[in-house]
Design a protein around this motif. Structure first.
Motif, short mmCIF file in Angstrom:
data_model
loop_
_atom_site.label_atom_id
_atom_site.label_comp_id
_atom_site.label_asym_id
_atom_site.label_seq_id
_atom_site.Cartn_x
_atom_site.Cartn_y
_atom_site.Cartn_z
N GLU A 1 0.84 -1.20 0.00
CA GLU A 1 0.00 0.00 0.00
C GLU A 1 0.87 1.25 0.00
O GLU A 1 2.01 1.20 0.44
CB GLU A 1 -0.89 0.02 1.24
N SER A 2 0.30 2.35 -0.46
CA SER A 2 0.98 3.65 -0.40
C SER A 2 0.24 4.54 0.58
O SER A 2 -0.96 4.74 0.45
CB SER A 2 0.99 4.30 -1.79
N PHE A 3 0.98 5.09 1.57
CA PHE A 3 0.35 5.89 2.62
C PHE A 3 0.81 7.34 2.75
O PHE A 3 0.41 7.93 3.74
CB PHE A 3 0.57 5.26 3.99
N PRO A 4 1.64 8.03 2.17
CA PRO A 4 2.18 7.93 0.83
C PRO A 4 3.42 7.05 0.72
O PRO A 4 3.78 6.66 -0.38
CB PRO A 4 2.53 9.36 0.47
N ASP A 5 4.12 6.75 1.84
CA ASP A 5 5.25 5.83 1.73
C ASP A 5 4.73 4.44 1.44
O ASP A 5 3.65 4.06 1.89
CB ASP A 5 6.05 5.81 3.03
N THR A 6 5.50 3.66 0.69
CA THR A 6 5.08 2.31 0.33
C THR A 6 5.27 1.40 1.53
O THR A 6 6.37 1.27 2.06
CB THR A 6 5.89 1.79 -0.86
N THR A 7 4.17 0.79 1.98
CA THR A 7 4.18 -0.09 3.13
C THR A 7 3.83 -1.50 2.69
O THR A 7 2.81 -1.72 2.04
CB THR A 7 3.15 0.39 4.19
N ILE A 8 4.70 -2.44 3.05
CA ILE A 8 4.50 -3.85 2.71
C ILE A 8 4.13 -4.58 3.99
O ILE A 8 4.85 -4.49 4.99
CB ILE A 8 5.78 -4.44 2.10
N THR A 9 3.02 -5.31 3.96
CA THR A 9 2.60 -6.11 5.10
C THR A 9 2.77 -7.58 4.76
O THR A 9 2.32 -8.03 3.71
CB THR A 9 1.12 -5.82 5.45
N LEU A 10 3.44 -8.30 5.66
CA LEU A 10 3.65 -9.73 5.47
C LEU A 10 2.51 -10.53 6.10
O LEU A 10 1.70 -9.98 6.85
CB LEU A 10 4.98 -10.15 6.08
#
Length: 74
Positions: A23-32
């Motif tokens: 997702e973009s939060f605006p930083d790109t966040t990756i959830t495992l």
């Protein structure tokens, strides 16, 4: 594994098989799948592209049943 860059500029490898969402939060966040989160400098589009290339390299997308094809052509 895909190569990514943390916000502090350090690169790391991440096993793309464990990625649940990007997702973009605006930083790109990756959830495992274990709920651990990574924030990276790469855009969401770049991360998704790297994931797709990784899946192709290990031939995950070569299985016709995973692609959604009913029967493999003989």
């Amino acid at each position: 594994m895909i190569q990514l860059t943390r916000l502090n500029g350090k690169t790391f490898s991440l096993n793309a098989l464990y990625i649940e969402s990007v997702e973009s939060f605006p930083d790109t966040t990756i959830t495992l799948t274990n709920s651990r989160k990574y924030i990276v400098v790469e855009s969401e589009e770049v991360v998704v592209s790297k994931i797709a290339k990784f899946y192709q390299s290990i031939q995950v997308l070569s299985n016709p049943h995973i692609r959604g094809d009913d029967d493999e052509k003989k």
